[in-house]
Design an enzyme around this catalytic site. Structure first.
Site, PDB file in Angstrom:
ATOM      1  N   LYS A  41      -0.236  -2.429  39.952  1.00 13.98           N
ATOM      2  CA  LYS A  41       1.245  -2.191  40.436  1.00 13.98           C
ATOM      3  C   LYS A  41       1.602  -3.656  41.108  1.00 13.98           C
ATOM      4  O   LYS A  41       2.753  -4.115  41.130  1.00 13.98           O
ATOM      5  CB  LYS A  41       1.310  -1.182  41.119  1.00 13.98           C
ATOM      6  CG  LYS A  41       2.727  -0.814  41.631  1.00 13.98           C
ATOM      7  CD  LYS A  41       2.586   0.517  42.264  1.00 13.98           C
ATOM      8  CE  LYS A  41       3.891   0.740  43.087  1.00 13.98           C
ATOM      9  NZ  LYS A  41       4.213   1.973  43.964  1.00 13.98           N
ATOM     10  N   GLU A  55      -9.791  -6.955  43.648  1.00 15.25           N
ATOM     11  CA  GLU A  55     -11.008  -6.464  42.393  1.00 15.25           C
ATOM     12  C   GLU A  55     -10.143  -6.823  41.192  1.00 15.25           C
ATOM     13  O   GLU A  55     -10.927  -7.430  40.263  1.00 15.25           O
ATOM     14  CB  GLU A  55     -11.194  -4.933  42.529  1.00 15.25           C
ATOM     15  CG  GLU A  55     -11.854  -4.318  43.481  1.00 15.25           C
ATOM     16  CD  GLU A  55     -11.007  -4.139  44.717  1.00 15.25           C
ATOM     17  OE1 GLU A  55      -9.631  -4.603  44.951  1.00 15.25           O
ATOM     18  OE2 GLU A  55     -11.315  -3.165  45.629  1.00 15.25           O
ATOM     19  N   GLY A  95       0.973   4.403  42.313  1.00 15.91           N
ATOM     20  CA  GLY A  95       0.007   4.092  41.486  1.00 15.91           C
ATOM     21  C   GLY A  95      -0.791   5.127  40.941  1.00 15.91           C
ATOM     22  O   GLY A  95      -1.073   5.241  39.616  1.00 15.91           O
ATOM     23  N   ARG A  96      -1.153   6.267  41.935  1.00 17.01           N
ATOM     24  CA  ARG A  96      -1.837   7.327  41.025  1.00 17.01           C
ATOM     25  C   ARG A  96      -1.183   8.313  40.312  1.00 17.01           C
ATOM     26  O   ARG A  96      -1.623   9.363  39.893  1.00 17.01           O
ATOM     27  CB  ARG A  96      -2.442   8.019  42.397  1.00 17.01           C
ATOM     28  CG  ARG A  96      -1.577   8.334  43.280  1.00 17.01           C
ATOM     29  CD  ARG A  96      -2.458   8.903  44.917  1.00 17.01           C
ATOM     30  NE  ARG A  96      -1.565   9.241  45.926  1.00 17.01           N
ATOM     31  CZ  ARG A  96      -1.321   8.312  46.689  1.00 17.01           C
ATOM     32  NH1 ARG A  96      -1.480   7.080  46.678  1.00 17.01           N
ATOM     33  NH2 ARG A  96      -0.373   8.483  47.871  1.00 17.01           N
ATOM     34  N   GLU A 138      -5.992  10.672  48.280  1.00 19.16           N
ATOM     35  CA  GLU A 138      -5.327   9.567  48.641  1.00 19.16           C
ATOM     36  C   GLU A 138      -3.828   9.974  48.949  1.00 19.16           C
ATOM     37  O   GLU A 138      -3.140   9.372  49.741  1.00 19.16           O
ATOM     38  CB  GLU A 138      -5.161   8.409  47.440  1.00 19.16           C
ATOM     39  CG  GLU A 138      -4.523   7.157  48.089  1.00 19.16           C
ATOM     40  CD  GLU A 138      -4.835   6.032  46.979  1.00 19.16           C
ATOM     41  OE1 GLU A 138      -6.034   5.284  47.270  1.00 19.16           O
ATOM     42  OE2 GLU A 138      -4.059   5.644  46.284  1.00 19.16           O
ATOM     43  N   HIS A 195     -27.133  22.566  36.495  1.00 20.53           N
ATOM     44  CA  HIS A 195     -28.316  22.165  36.608  1.00 20.53           C
ATOM     45  C   HIS A 195     -28.527  21.018  37.465  1.00 20.53           C
ATOM     46  O   HIS A 195     -29.631  20.286  37.638  1.00 20.53           O
ATOM     47  CB  HIS A 195     -29.143  21.658  35.119  1.00 20.53           C
ATOM     48  CG  HIS A 195     -28.864  22.300  33.903  1.00 20.53           C
ATOM     49  ND1 HIS A 195     -29.900  23.420  33.949  1.00 20.53           N
ATOM     50  CD2 HIS A 195     -28.047  22.736  33.358  1.00 20.53           C
ATOM     51  CE1 HIS A 195     -29.524  24.216  33.018  1.00 20.53           C
ATOM     52  NE2 HIS A 195     -28.495  23.850  32.632  1.00 20.53           N
ATOM     53  N   LYS A 233      -9.440  -3.000  53.169  1.00 21.19           N
ATOM     54  CA  LYS A 233      -9.252  -4.415  52.454  1.00 21.19           C
ATOM     55  C   LYS A 233      -8.765  -5.349  53.254  1.00 21.19           C
ATOM     56  O   LYS A 233      -9.361  -6.792  53.132  1.00 21.19           O
ATOM     57  CB  LYS A 233      -7.782  -3.769  51.887  1.00 21.19           C
ATOM     58  CG  LYS A 233      -7.702  -3.077  50.642  1.00 21.19           C
ATOM     59  CD  LYS A 233      -6.188  -3.324  50.093  1.00 21.19           C
ATOM     60  CE  LYS A 233      -6.163  -2.156  49.050  1.00 21.19           C
ATOM     61  NZ  LYS A 233      -4.587  -2.094  48.776  1.00 21.19           N
TER      62      LYS A 233
HETATM   63  O1  F6P Z   1      -6.302   2.065  46.774  1.00 23.50           O
HETATM   64  C1  F6P Z   1      -5.029   1.652  47.026  1.00 23.50           C
HETATM   65  C2  F6P Z   1      -4.240   1.436  45.929  1.00 23.50           C
HETATM   66  O2  F6P Z   1      -2.905   0.639  46.368  1.00 23.50           O
HETATM   67  C3  F6P Z   1      -4.020   2.711  44.937  1.00 23.50           C
HETATM   68  O3  F6P Z   1      -2.963   3.422  45.527  1.00 23.50           O
HETATM   69  C4  F6P Z   1      -3.603   1.839  43.729  1.00 23.50           C
HETATM   70  O4  F6P Z   1      -3.459   2.965  42.654  1.00 23.50           O
HETATM   71  C5  F6P Z   1      -4.798   0.830  43.728  1.00 23.50           C
HETATM   72  O5  F6P Z   1      -4.990   0.485  45.107  1.00 23.50           O
HETATM   73  C6  F6P Z   1      -4.633  -0.095  42.645  1.00 23.50           C
HETATM   74  O6  F6P Z   1      -3.414  -1.058  43.196  1.00 23.50           O
HETATM   75  P1  F6P Z   1      -2.584  -1.921  42.086  1.00 23.50           P
HETATM   76  O7  F6P Z   1      -2.247  -1.175  40.828  1.00 23.50           O
HETATM   77  O8  F6P Z   1      -1.568  -2.656  42.853  1.00 23.50           O
HETATM   78  O9  F6P Z   1      -3.593  -3.059  41.749  1.00 23.50           O
END
Ligand code: F6P
Length: 535
Positions: free
Chosen positions: A197, A203, A255-256, A341, A372, A501
């Protein structure tokens, strides 16, 4: 608020009652089940009675659920801490929908992006879009959190509908994840989708650069085999992805909550536009049910209120999600982000500390595997874990229908055992039948007692089709919304992930040798250990 006091009183007055007793009312199973389309949620194996349900529904009413639901669907800025509307429902709205946000209809643009994403997905599937080595055989979606969990969970869930290229997901910044994923792939026939987003997530951007280097070793124009999904179109351009392969979305899609739009591109490629349309239609059907059904017959509302009863009123801190559906293996992880979240917050909308617990700890594994592993604790541990079972009436393997029956029998057996339990008398009779007597019989019998009275809900659906998956995901989204409204939480921000972060950005240089003296002694010692081995 007095409704919370009324509920607390009711909970205390009924807590010693065994759920078994409630079934003296032969109509209970029918009266404590709710239907949405062809899906049924049975919540009769809980200690909620008619008075309890009426109080819970009043709680939702007094929290302003009806007004807040209308505000969300109406495009109001209900995400107050970020000054945004919350309109993920627009992503699955029908062709004739008009949804206003800040005075403008958002649907024409959404429909245009969806059409572009479908067009691209179909081009990839049909081989009209090619890599340097020809037809695309593999798609790698690089994203994390909401840019990974939704499409990854749904892609696995809908495996029987895959007829496009293979789809892989890379999320962790641990190089092991991307290294293991790319190992078997051919760069010349791989498409990489960078899904973020913000297009700043460390990452995702790190993995995207690693993928680009991997591609560049074999492909003359690696950027040509990249696509992006993001709200930050300036940043996708900076990364070198041509605008025709960039699919944007608005910041009012959290995002979620984003799997329904272009973030679902990898899923569109796997199952095609028609399958994805089915998924959207399922979500839309649940939206209509959530909007129209009376609160006491409203599946997301009741699921939320059952959760509130167990967590905030009975004090059960966790909730196990137990899909008896192997292809929903990633559902617990997906729900961990969606629920924790969204509702893992200690400050309410009014800026004051909550005066009750925030949302529950969500965890789980598919059945029968969990049986199990951790079910021992669920049946006989000292803590109560409310369980949420999910089960399809049939699988996708008609030749293995006997296995599906066994799966279903296990699911039903677990909720029955949790509710009924096994008394000391029954356990003693079992031991006596084995020839034990006296003190040894007593001792052995006690280990075989199941207290029962352990609550669960069961969601049953005909089959895990794209439509049903859409219903299930929208059900959980709305459940989280209702819980947030009742708790007075903003379910749509996530400030709690920021501090880690920020500190990680500062610790990167420290691991490379920068001064660590401002760190606490524990962190300094850990840094020293890592540096010693990293050389
Ligand atoms: O974990 C925090 C967060 O902002 C989530 O809400 C989001 O889904 C994720 O990081 C990834 O963010 P982005 O889509 O901006 O890379």
């Amino acid at each position: 608020m007095s409704i919370w006091n009324d509920l607390a009183r009711h909970q205390r007055a009924t807590e010693t009652r065994h759920i078994r007793e409630l079934f003296a009312d032969t109509a209970r199973a029918a009266q404590f089940a709710v239907q949405a389309g062809e899906m049924v949620l049975d919540y009769s194996k809980t200690n909620i009675d008619e008075d309890g349900r009426a109080l819970l529904v009043r709680l939702a009413e007094e929290a302003g659920l009806v007004e807040k639901r209308a505000a969300m669907f109406g495009g109001a800025q209900i995400n107050e801490t970020e000054g945004r509307a919350v309109l993920h429902i627009a992503q699955r709205a029908g062709d004739d929908a008009v949804i206003a946000c800040a005075g403008a209809d958002v649907m024409p643009e959404l429909r245009a992006i969806r059409a572009r994403a479908y067009g691209f997905a179909e081009d990839v599937r049909a081989g009209r879009f090619q890599g340097q080595g020809g037809r695309i055989t593999d798609v790698v979606n690089i994203g994390i959190g909401g840019s990974d969990l939704g499409p990854a969970m749904a892609t696995l869930a809908l495996a029987p509908y895959h007829d496009g290229p293979r789809v892989h997901y890379v999320s962790n910044v641990d190089g092991a994840h991307i290294a293991d994923t790319l190992k078997g792939l051919t760069p010349e026939t791989t498409l990489v989708i960078v899904a973020s987003k913000t297009f700043t997530t460390i990452e995702t951007m790190t993995n995207a650069r690693t993928a680009r280097d991997w591609m560049a070793a074999k492909v003359a124009d690696p950027g040509a085999q990249f696509a992006a999904v993001s709200t930050a179109l300036d940043k996708t351009a900076e990364f070198g992805i041509a605008p025709e392969r960039v699919f944007g979305f608005a910041d009012w899609v959290g995002g979620r909550y984003s799997v329904w739009g272009p973030i679902g591109l990898s899923l569109m490629i796997a199952i095609g536009a028609e399958g994805f349309d089915g998924f959207l239609a399922g979500g839309r059907a649940m939206d209509a049910h959530f909007m129209d059904a009376p609160l006491d017959q409203n599946m997301p509302v009741l699921l939320a209120l059952v959760g509130i009863w167990h967590n905030q009123l009975c004090g059960h801190a966790t909730r196990a999600v137990l899909p008896y559906d192997q292809r929903l293996a990633r559902l617990p992880a997906y729900l961990q982000q969606l629920e924790m979240e969204s509702n893992g917050k200690r400050v309410g909308m009014d800026g004051r500390d909550l005066d009750r617990q925030s949302g529950p700890i969500v965890w789980g594994e598919p059945g029968t595997n969990g049986q199990h592993a951790f079910y021992q604790l669920i049946h006989q541990g000292t803590r109560i874990v409310p369980c949420e079972f999910l089960l399809a009436a049939k699988g996708h393997e008609p030749e293995l229908a006997h296995q599906h029956r066994l799966l279903a029998a296990n699911c039903l057996a677990q909720s029955e055992a949790l509710m009924r339990g096994r008394s000391l008398e029954e356990a003693r009779a079992l031991m006596a039948a084995k020839g034990l007597e006296g003190a040894e019989l007593d001792r052995q019998a006690r280990h075989r007692v199941f207290p029962g009275n352990r609550p669960s809900t069961t969601l049953v659906y005909p089959q895990l089709t794209p439509f049903v998956l859409g219903q299930i995901i929208a059900l959980y989204e709305h459940r989280v919304f209702v819980e947030g409204v009742v708790l007075g939480i903003n379910s749509f921000d996530q400030w709690g992930v920021e501090l880690g972060k920020e500190l990680a950005s500062a610790l990167g240089p420290v691991l490379d040798g920068a001064d660590a003296s401002d760190k606490d002694p524990s962190t300094q010692a850990l840094v020293a250990f890592l540096r010693a081995y990293q050389g």
